[in-house]
Design a protein around this motif. Structure first.
Motif, PDB file in Angstrom:
ATOM      1  N   MET A   1       7.790  -4.359   8.016  1.00  0.00           N
ATOM      2  CA  MET A   1       8.635  -3.266   7.554  1.00  0.00           C
ATOM      3  C   MET A   1       8.348  -2.029   8.391  1.00  0.00           C
ATOM      4  O   MET A   1       7.231  -1.499   8.371  1.00  0.00           O
ATOM      5  CB  MET A   1       8.363  -2.977   6.075  1.00  0.00           C
ATOM      6  CG  MET A   1       8.493  -4.207   5.181  1.00  0.00           C
ATOM      7  SD  MET A   1       8.327  -3.834   3.429  1.00  0.00           S
ATOM      8  CE  MET A   1       6.628  -3.310   3.367  1.00  0.00           C
ATOM      9  N   ASP A   2       9.336  -1.585   9.134  1.00  0.00           N
ATOM     10  CA  ASP A   2       9.222  -0.407   9.986  1.00  0.00           C
ATOM     11  C   ASP A   2      10.172   0.679   9.499  1.00  0.00           C
ATOM     12  O   ASP A   2      11.106   0.408   8.741  1.00  0.00           O
ATOM     13  CB  ASP A   2       9.532  -0.772  11.433  1.00  0.00           C
ATOM     14  CG  ASP A   2       8.572  -1.804  11.994  1.00  0.00           C
ATOM     15  OD1 ASP A   2       9.037  -2.732  12.693  1.00  0.00           O
ATOM     16  OD2 ASP A   2       7.365  -1.671  11.751  1.00  0.00           O
ATOM     17  N   SER A   3       9.929   1.887   9.960  1.00  0.00           N
ATOM     18  CA  SER A   3      10.788   3.026   9.593  1.00  0.00           C
ATOM     19  C   SER A   3      10.994   3.083   8.081  1.00  0.00           C
ATOM     20  O   SER A   3      12.124   3.229   7.593  1.00  0.00           O
ATOM     21  CB  SER A   3      12.146   2.924  10.307  1.00  0.00           C
ATOM     22  OG  SER A   3      11.975   2.882  11.702  1.00  0.00           O
ATOM     23  N   LEU A   4       9.916   2.987   7.365  1.00  0.00           N
ATOM     24  CA  LEU A   4      10.012   2.935   5.909  1.00  0.00           C
ATOM     25  C   LEU A   4      10.547   4.241   5.328  1.00  0.00           C
ATOM     26  O   LEU A   4      10.295   5.335   5.861  1.00  0.00           O
ATOM     27  CB  LEU A   4       8.646   2.612   5.307  1.00  0.00           C
ATOM     28  CG  LEU A   4       8.254   1.127   5.397  1.00  0.00           C
ATOM     29  CD1 LEU A   4       6.765   0.951   5.228  1.00  0.00           C
ATOM     30  CD2 LEU A   4       9.012   0.323   4.359  1.00  0.00           C
TER      31      LEU A   4
ATOM     32  N   GLY B   1       0.811  -1.196   0.000  1.00  0.00           N
ATOM     33  CA  GLY B   1       0.000   0.000   0.000  1.00  0.00           C
ATOM     34  C   GLY B   1       0.845   1.247   0.000  1.00  0.00           C
ATOM     35  O   GLY B   1       2.053   1.189  -0.247  1.00  0.00           O
ATOM     36  N   LEU B   2       0.196   2.347   0.285  1.00  0.00           N
ATOM     37  CA  LEU B   2       0.848   3.657   0.335  1.00  0.00           C
ATOM     38  C   LEU B   2       1.012   4.060   1.799  1.00  0.00           C
ATOM     39  O   LEU B   2       0.040   4.009   2.576  1.00  0.00           O
ATOM     40  CB  LEU B   2      -0.001   4.687  -0.409  1.00  0.00           C
ATOM     41  CG  LEU B   2       0.448   6.145  -0.325  1.00  0.00           C
ATOM     42  CD1 LEU B   2       1.810   6.323  -0.979  1.00  0.00           C
ATOM     43  CD2 LEU B   2      -0.586   7.047  -0.984  1.00  0.00           C
ATOM     44  N   VAL B   3       2.217   4.462   2.147  1.00  0.00           N
ATOM     45  CA  VAL B   3       2.493   4.842   3.529  1.00  0.00           C
ATOM     46  C   VAL B   3       3.479   6.006   3.524  1.00  0.00           C
ATOM     47  O   VAL B   3       4.283   6.139   2.586  1.00  0.00           O
ATOM     48  CB  VAL B   3       3.053   3.633   4.320  1.00  0.00           C
ATOM     49  CG1 VAL B   3       4.399   3.191   3.771  1.00  0.00           C
ATOM     50  CG2 VAL B   3       3.139   3.928   5.802  1.00  0.00           C
ATOM     51  N   GLN B   4       3.406   6.829   4.539  1.00  0.00           N
ATOM     52  CA  GLN B   4       4.355   7.941   4.657  1.00  0.00           C
ATOM     53  C   GLN B   4       5.692   7.445   5.194  1.00  0.00           C
ATOM     54  O   GLN B   4       5.754   6.416   5.893  1.00  0.00           O
ATOM     55  CB  GLN B   4       3.794   9.010   5.578  1.00  0.00           C
ATOM     56  CG  GLN B   4       2.640   9.806   4.973  1.00  0.00           C
ATOM     57  CD  GLN B   4       2.245  10.991   5.841  1.00  0.00           C
ATOM     58  OE1 GLN B   4       2.438  10.975   7.052  1.00  0.00           O
ATOM     59  NE2 GLN B   4       1.703  12.023   5.224  1.00  0.00           N
TER      60      GLN B   4
ATOM     61  N   PHE C   1      13.515  -4.082   9.037  1.00  0.00           N
ATOM     62  CA  PHE C   1      12.605  -5.129   8.559  1.00  0.00           C
ATOM     63  C   PHE C   1      12.814  -6.408   9.358  1.00  0.00           C
ATOM     64  O   PHE C   1      13.928  -6.721   9.791  1.00  0.00           O
ATOM     65  CB  PHE C   1      12.855  -5.430   7.084  1.00  0.00           C
ATOM     66  CG  PHE C   1      12.450  -4.350   6.114  1.00  0.00           C
ATOM     67  CD1 PHE C   1      12.118  -3.076   6.534  1.00  0.00           C
ATOM     68  CD2 PHE C   1      12.391  -4.629   4.760  1.00  0.00           C
ATOM     69  CE1 PHE C   1      11.753  -2.090   5.638  1.00  0.00           C
ATOM     70  CE2 PHE C   1      12.031  -3.663   3.842  1.00  0.00           C
ATOM     71  CZ  PHE C   1      11.717  -2.381   4.299  1.00  0.00           C
ATOM     72  N   THR C   2      11.730  -7.166   9.503  1.00  0.00           N
ATOM     73  CA  THR C   2      11.777  -8.474  10.167  1.00  0.00           C
ATOM     74  C   THR C   2      11.037  -9.478   9.301  1.00  0.00           C
ATOM     75  O   THR C   2       9.947  -9.183   8.806  1.00  0.00           O
ATOM     76  CB  THR C   2      11.114  -8.406  11.552  1.00  0.00           C
ATOM     77  OG1 THR C   2      11.746  -7.388  12.333  1.00  0.00           O
ATOM     78  CG2 THR C   2      11.234  -9.741  12.268  1.00  0.00           C
ATOM     79  N   ILE C   3      11.618 -10.649   9.125  1.00  0.00           N
ATOM     80  CA  ILE C   3      10.949 -11.726   8.398  1.00  0.00           C
ATOM     81  C   ILE C   3      10.608 -12.828   9.387  1.00  0.00           C
ATOM     82  O   ILE C   3      11.387 -13.130  10.295  1.00  0.00           O
ATOM     83  CB  ILE C   3      11.837 -12.253   7.242  1.00  0.00           C
ATOM     84  CG1 ILE C   3      11.056 -13.262   6.383  1.00  0.00           C
ATOM     85  CG2 ILE C   3      13.140 -12.844   7.760  1.00  0.00           C
ATOM     86  CD1 ILE C   3      11.794 -13.667   5.107  1.00  0.00           C
ATOM     87  N   SER C   4       9.416 -13.393   9.230  1.00  0.00           N
ATOM     88  CA  SER C   4       8.992 -14.473  10.112  1.00  0.00           C
ATOM     89  C   SER C   4       8.063 -15.394   9.322  1.00  0.00           C
ATOM     90  O   SER C   4       7.637 -15.069   8.217  1.00  0.00           O
ATOM     91  CB  SER C   4       8.275 -13.921  11.346  1.00  0.00           C
ATOM     92  OG  SER C   4       7.113 -13.202  10.974  1.00  0.00           O
ATOM     93  N   ARG C   5       7.757 -16.537   9.928  1.00  0.00           N
ATOM     94  CA  ARG C   5       6.875 -17.480   9.245  1.00  0.00           C
ATOM     95  C   ARG C   5       5.953 -18.143  10.259  1.00  0.00           C
ATOM     96  O   ARG C   5       6.313 -18.345  11.415  1.00  0.00           O
ATOM     97  CB  ARG C   5       7.683 -18.516   8.467  1.00  0.00           C
ATOM     98  CG  ARG C   5       8.552 -19.424   9.313  1.00  0.00           C
ATOM     99  CD  ARG C   5       9.614 -20.148   8.477  1.00  0.00           C
ATOM    100  NE  ARG C   5       9.061 -20.936   7.388  1.00  0.00           N
ATOM    101  CZ  ARG C   5       9.747 -21.372   6.351  1.00  0.00           C
ATOM    102  NH1 ARG C   5      11.046 -21.099   6.260  1.00  0.00           N
ATOM    103  NH2 ARG C   5       9.183 -22.091   5.404  1.00  0.00           N
TER     104      ARG C   5
END
Length: 116
Positions: free
Chosen positions: A83-86, A10-13, A68-72
């Motif tokens: 995804m943080d602090s984009l 999506g769109l994020v600031q 970023f963090t990846i998990s399953r």
């Protein structure tokens, strides 16, 4: 055959967060053992690795480490990318990838746009 479906783009600031999901289905068998990854492709650029998870071991591109963090969730055949602090430079189409019996499969991609 294996299918991957991504969602959550999506769109994020700038400074915001998104969580991408990728659900795998088909002839996967033991999902928990399959290497999975997130990749991205920005306009005019090559597709690049963002993060991978093999079992419980994760790996990240330098550009996203610490953000970023990846998990399953093996019960749901799903892999996530938090995804943080984009940043605006994170803008791209994000794809997930799975390797099953030596073959790689890709999802259709989900667009992430970060505005400044």
């Amino acid at each position: 055959q294996v299918q991957l479906v991504e969602s959550g783009g999506g769109l994020v600031q700038a400074g915001g967060s998104l969580r991408l999901s990728c659900v795998a289905s088909g002839s996967i068998f033991t999902f928990s053992l399959k290497p999975m990854g997130w990749y991205r492709q920005a306009p005019g650029k090559q597709r690049e690795l963002v993060a991978t998870i093999i079992g419980g071991t994760t790996n990240f591109a330098d550009s996203v480490k610490g953000r970023f963090t990846i998990s399953r969730d093996n019960a749901k055949n799903t892999v996530y990318l938090q995804m943080d602090s984009l940043k605006p430079e994170d803008t791209a189409v994000y794809y997930c990838r799975i390797v099953v019996r030596g073959f790689e499969y890709w999802g259709q991609g989900t667009q992430v746009t970060v505005s400044s």
